[in-house]
Design an enzyme around this catalytic site. Sequence first.
Site, mmCIF file in Angstrom:
data_model
loop_
_atom_site.group_PDB
_atom_site.id
_atom_site.type_symbol
_atom_site.label_atom_id
_atom_site.label_comp_id
_atom_site.label_asym_id
_atom_site.label_seq_id
_atom_site.Cartn_x
_atom_site.Cartn_y
_atom_site.Cartn_z
ATOM 1 N N THR A 44 0.836 -1.203 0.000
ATOM 2 C CA THR A 44 0.000 0.000 0.000
ATOM 3 C C THR A 44 0.866 1.246 0.000
ATOM 4 O OG1 THR A 44 -1.706 -1.175 1.251
ATOM 5 C CG2 THR A 44 -1.822 1.220 1.239
ATOM 6 N N THR A 45 1.914 1.252 0.841
ATOM 7 C CA THR A 45 2.795 2.409 0.957
ATOM 8 C C THR A 45 3.546 2.668 -0.345
ATOM 9 O OG1 THR A 45 3.055 1.812 3.285
ATOM 10 C CG2 THR A 45 4.560 3.467 2.430
ATOM 11 N N TYR A 107 -12.912 -4.539 -2.366
ATOM 12 C CA TYR A 107 -14.079 -4.163 -3.186
ATOM 13 C C TYR A 107 -15.053 -5.319 -3.375
ATOM 14 C CZ TYR A 107 -17.008 -1.826 -6.597
ATOM 15 O OH TYR A 107 -18.085 -1.257 -7.213
ATOM 16 N N TYR A 133 -2.183 -10.322 4.004
ATOM 17 C CA TYR A 133 -2.234 -8.918 4.425
ATOM 18 C C TYR A 133 -3.679 -8.582 4.784
ATOM 19 C CZ TYR A 133 -1.638 -3.781 3.941
ATOM 20 O OH TYR A 133 -1.615 -2.420 4.133
ATOM 21 N N ARG A 138 -9.007 -0.745 4.543
ATOM 22 C CA ARG A 138 -8.879 -0.509 3.105
ATOM 23 C C ARG A 138 -9.653 -1.514 2.260
ATOM 24 N NH1 ARG A 138 -4.844 3.077 1.123
ATOM 25 N NH2 ARG A 138 -3.508 3.946 2.755
ATOM 26 N N LYS A 162 0.229 -10.189 7.939
ATOM 27 C CA LYS A 162 0.419 -8.792 8.311
ATOM 28 C C LYS A 162 -0.915 -8.329 8.862
ATOM 29 C CE LYS A 162 1.274 -4.113 6.596
ATOM 30 N NZ LYS A 162 1.522 -3.235 5.422
ATOM 31 N N ILE A 204 5.576 -4.894 9.550
ATOM 32 C CA ILE A 204 5.744 -4.300 8.222
ATOM 33 C C ILE A 204 5.330 -2.852 8.390
ATOM 34 C CG2 ILE A 204 5.023 -4.302 5.807
ATOM 35 C CD1 ILE A 204 4.621 -7.329 6.065
#
Length: 292
Positions: A44-45, A107, A133, A138, A162, A204
Site C-alpha cells: 500500500t505504501t 471491493y 495482508y 482498506r 500482516k 511491516i
Amino acid sequence: MEFRGAFTALVTPFSGGEVDEDRYRALIEWQIEQGIHGLVPCGTTGESATLSHAEHKRVIRICVEQVKGRIPVLAGAGSNNTREAVDLTREAKDAGADGALLITPYYNKPTQHGLVEHFAAIAAEVALPFVVYNVPSRTSVNVLPETLVKIKKRVPQVVGVKEATGNLTQISDIIEYCGPDFAVLSGDDFTVLPTLAVGGMGVISVVSNIVPGMMAGMCNAFFAGDLPKARELHYRMAPLCRGMFLETNPVPAKTALGWMGRLGFETRLPMVEMLPANQDKLRAILAAAGLV
C-alpha cells in the site's frame, strides 16, 4: 526464509510521472545500511494501486536486484482479482523475491470461505511463501482468526499474516490459534511493541521509511530481552507514527523523505500534497526528532 523483525513497506519514488529507479535503489541501500531486517516493495505504501502491471513487476525486480540477498524481500503481489494475484505472485517468484505479501481481495467483499479459496487458488499455481495482508480499513473484509487457521491448514505456503487491524485481542487470538511458528507481523506502527509482547514476530512498517534504524532497534532490543530499551524506542517513535498518518499513507512518508533529501516528493493521483497546516504539524514532529 524467516520473516522476523522490522520490514519497511517501501514508498515508490517517482520523477516526472515515472518510477525513479536511482532514488529507489538509494533508498533501499540506506535502509539496509540502517539495519532494517527486510523490505516490502509494492505494498500500500508503495502506491501499488496506481502502478501499471509492468511497473509493479519492475519495482519488485529493482528491489530484489539491489538487495542482492542480504535481507528478505517480501513482495506485494495481491489483488482483488484472483487470476491477477496469481500472475503478480508468479512474477514475484520469477524476480527472486523471498515471499509474497497478499492482500485480501478488496471491493469484492468475499466471504470468509471465499478468502480461503482465494489463497488456495494462488498456492495451486505458485510455490512461494505467502504472508496474508489483513487491512479491513482498506478492503472492508476482516480475516478472522478462525479463518486464518483454515487458510494455514489448507495452504501450508501461508506462513504468516500482516495484521493491520490494531486489534490486540485479534492478534492474540491468531497467535493462540495458529501457534508460535506462524509469523504475525504488525501492520500498525502504533502497536508493534504490544504485538511483540504477545508473541508477534515483527512489523511491516510505514514509519521505518524515515527511521529504519529506530524500528529495527526496537525489535532487536525486544528480542534481546531489553524491554526498557524497546519501550524507550516505542515512545520515541510515537510522535513520528502519528505524523505518518496526519493524512493518508504514503503522502506524509513521502513528504518527510522529501524534506530529508531522500527523494523528490511526487505521488500519483488521487494522492496529492498534504494540506499546509498538516505540513506544519509534520515538520514540527520531524524537527523535534532531529530529522529535518
